[in-house]
Motif scaffolding. Structure first.
Motif, PDB file in Angstrom:
ATOM      1  N   TYR A 203       0.853  -0.941   0.285  1.00 11.95           N
ATOM      2  CA  TYR A 203      -0.208   0.207   0.156  1.00 11.95           C
ATOM      3  C   TYR A 203       1.048   1.338   0.171  1.00 11.95           C
ATOM      4  N   TYR A 204       0.287   1.892  -0.907  1.00  6.50           N
ATOM      5  CA  TYR A 204       1.578   3.372  -1.167  1.00  6.50           C
ATOM      6  C   TYR A 204       0.518   4.782  -0.890  1.00  6.50           C
ATOM      7  N   THR A 205       0.647   6.228  -0.532  1.00  5.66           N
ATOM      8  CA  THR A 205       0.095   6.944  -0.102  1.00  5.66           C
ATOM      9  C   THR A 205       0.074   7.778  -1.974  1.00  5.66           C
ATOM     10  N   LEU A 206      -0.933   8.583  -1.705  1.00  4.04           N
ATOM     11  CA  LEU A 206      -1.124   9.165  -3.052  1.00  4.04           C
ATOM     12  C   LEU A 206       0.504   9.971  -3.620  1.00  4.04           C
ATOM     13  N   TRP A 207       0.898  10.562  -2.912  1.00  7.42           N
ATOM     14  CA  TRP A 207       2.299  10.790  -3.251  1.00  7.42           C
ATOM     15  C   TRP A 207       3.933   9.658  -3.426  1.00  7.42           C
ATOM     16  N   GLU A 208       3.340   8.609  -2.954  1.00  8.49           N
ATOM     17  CA  GLU A 208       4.285   7.925  -3.413  1.00  8.49           C
ATOM     18  C   GLU A 208       3.642   7.428  -4.438  1.00  8.49           C
ATOM     19  N   LEU A 209       2.724   6.703  -5.016  1.00 13.83           N
ATOM     20  CA  LEU A 209       2.028   6.560  -6.023  1.00 13.83           C
ATOM     21  C   LEU A 209       2.336   7.580  -7.454  1.00 13.83           C
ATOM     22  N   PHE A 210       2.346   8.527  -7.169  1.00 12.29           N
ATOM     23  CA  PHE A 210       2.979   9.311  -7.958  1.00 12.29           C
ATOM     24  C   PHE A 210       4.471   9.932  -8.623  1.00 12.29           C
ATOM     25  N   GLY A 211       5.006   9.334  -7.209  1.00  8.75           N
ATOM     26  CA  GLY A 211       6.601   9.345  -7.688  1.00  8.75           C
ATOM     27  C   GLY A 211       7.078   8.667  -8.584  1.00  8.75           C
ATOM     28  N   HIS A 212       6.302   6.876  -8.217  1.00  7.54           N
ATOM     29  CA  HIS A 212       6.684   5.884  -8.757  1.00  7.54           C
ATOM     30  C   HIS A 212       6.394   6.206 -10.434  1.00  7.54           C
ATOM     31  N   VAL A 213       4.596   7.172 -10.696  1.00  7.95           N
ATOM     32  CA  VAL A 213       4.630   7.251 -11.913  1.00  7.95           C
ATOM     33  C   VAL A 213       5.423   8.247 -12.599  1.00  7.95           C
ATOM     34  N   ALA A 214       5.915   9.349 -11.702  1.00 10.25           N
ATOM     35  CA  ALA A 214       6.976  10.012 -11.933  1.00 10.25           C
ATOM     36  C   ALA A 214       8.372   9.495 -12.929  1.00 10.25           C
TER      37      ALA A 214
END
Length: 411
Positions: A203-214
């Motif tokens: 499970y990831y926070t929104l901004w962790e997910l954003f980092g992976h998509v980046a």
């Protein structure tokens, strides 16, 4: 982009794509159970085979590897130029990273796109062209549609896809091998239990997910700039919150006038669906309610018993609801008219739970002003169908210029 006869990108996987389970869909949906796993606050390290500078990001052609659960390692042969997604949190991420024009699909394009542009209105040079995008759920998710779109990457969760009608693990694997890899994580939205076969889900926070998509788009510089704005905003909010006993009691709900019920959501539980309410630390009027997940439905009597100081009307900033109609319906109801939030004119529009990073910045600011006007400044009057309201520069909780500069690559 380089291409083989059967696919544009390939992947190296850790873990099998197996399983079936519950599905969460549109504005009245949810998950039937909540996991207890807590998300970490730090962004997990992402392994890459090559280091790419911002100047090289537009033309990167060497294969590189990114990693996120439940996919494991995913190797891309070039920065994606044709991108499939379902829910708008990933569309907002793509726009934030300067790749909004790569999207070929999004859930209910008019609703998602209009809502996103209501926020982008305040960011010079930022907009989302949604008019010609496919709605992947207009008639259910179909494998044939994904074959036709022929995307470079699918920003969607294979675990969630495996639960959709007509899909199984074999179909998920076929799209991976014949079209492009999956890269998404759905159940972090609610921390609900993933389908069977995904025991090590993650499970990831929104901004962790954003980092992976980046990392998928090779846009770490843009990500870091936006993440700094977010961290400063959350720090500003948290450092100025009044004591818990002085904070308002709040419900986050969507009112259904036709059957006189409220679709209600918790405020402070894990999951990126609550990324815009959890940092605000309000007192959840339904904190003790166990709906088997983050959401449930209650009638007027239950709301009257809780009698919140504030009602945040989820989806109120979208074209799906007119806040003037919501307030009129509550005012005219014999129980609704007696609610403290109604009498004190504290029924406010809230945004979308499917929020990406830019949406999250505005929705945090919006909520802070609605809940704590004495601390963060008054929330301006919102007019249905109009953009996010104008806020004087000295009362803004984050710098629009910095956000626009990051999105536009002016760093």
């Amino acid at each position: 982009m380089a291409k083989t006869p059967t696919r544009r990108m390939y992947l190296k996987r850790t873990g099998a794509l197996i399983g079936a389970g519950v599905v969460a869909g549109c504005s009245g949906d949810g998950d039937s159970s909540a996991a207890t796993t807590e998300s970490t606050e730090a962004h997990p390290e992402t392994t890459t085979e090559t280091e790419t500078t911002p100047e090289e990001s537009e033309t990167a052609a060497s294969p590189y590897t990114v990693s996120m659960k439940p996919m494991g390692e995913v190797t891309l042969d070039a920065v994606p130029e044709n991108v499939f997604t379902v829910y708008p949190q990933y569309a907002d991420m793509a726009v934030a990273l300067g790749h909004g024009d790569a999207l070929n699909s999004v859930y209910v394009p008019e609703m998602s796109g209009t809502t996103m542009n209501q926020y982008y209105h305040h960011l010079d040079g930022v907009s989302f062209e949604w008019q010609n995008l496919t709605d992947p759920l207009s008639d259910g998710l179909h494998k044939e549609q994904l074959l036709e779109l022929d995307s470079d990457v699918h920003l969607a969760d294979p675990a969630w896809v495996s639960t959709q009608d007509t899909w199984d693990a074999g179909d998920v694997a076929e799209i991976e091998s014949q079209v492009a890899p999956w890269f998404g994580n759905f159940y972090s939205g609610t921390h609900a239990e993933a389908p069977d076969g995904y025991d090590d889900y993650g499970y990831y926070t929104l901004w962790e997910l954003f980092g992976h998509v980046a990392d998928v788009f090779q846009e770490r510089t843009r990500y870091e700039a936006l993440n700094e704005v977010h961290q400063n905003l959350v720090s500003t909010i948290r450092s100025n919150l009044p004591p818990k006993e002085d904070r308002p009691s709040v419900i986050r709900a969507t009112f259904s006038e036709s059957n006189e019920i409220f679709w209600t959501y918790h405020l402070n539980e894990p999951g990126y669906w609550l990324a815009d309410t959890r940092p605000l630390g309000a007192n959840d009027a339904f904190a003790e309610q166990d709906w088997g997940g983050l959401w449930g439905s209650v009638d007027f009597e239950a709301v009257a018993e809780a009698d919140p100081d504030v009602i945040l009307h989820l989806w109120g900033m979208t074209p799906n609801y007119q806040m003037s109609d919501v307030r009129a319906a509550l005012d005219s109801h014999p129980v609704g008219s007696e609610l403290t939030a109604v009498q004190e004119d504290r029924v406010y529009p809230a945004g979308m739970r499917y929020q990406g990073p830019i949406m999250n910045l505005f929705q945090l600011e919006m909520g802070a002003k609605q809940l704590y006007p004495d601390v963060f400044g008054e929330w301006p009057e919102y007019t249905d169908g109009e953009p996010y309201p104008e806020i004087p520069e000295e009362e803004q909780l984050f710098d629009r210029t910095k956000v626009a500069a990051a999105v536009n690559g002016e760093l």
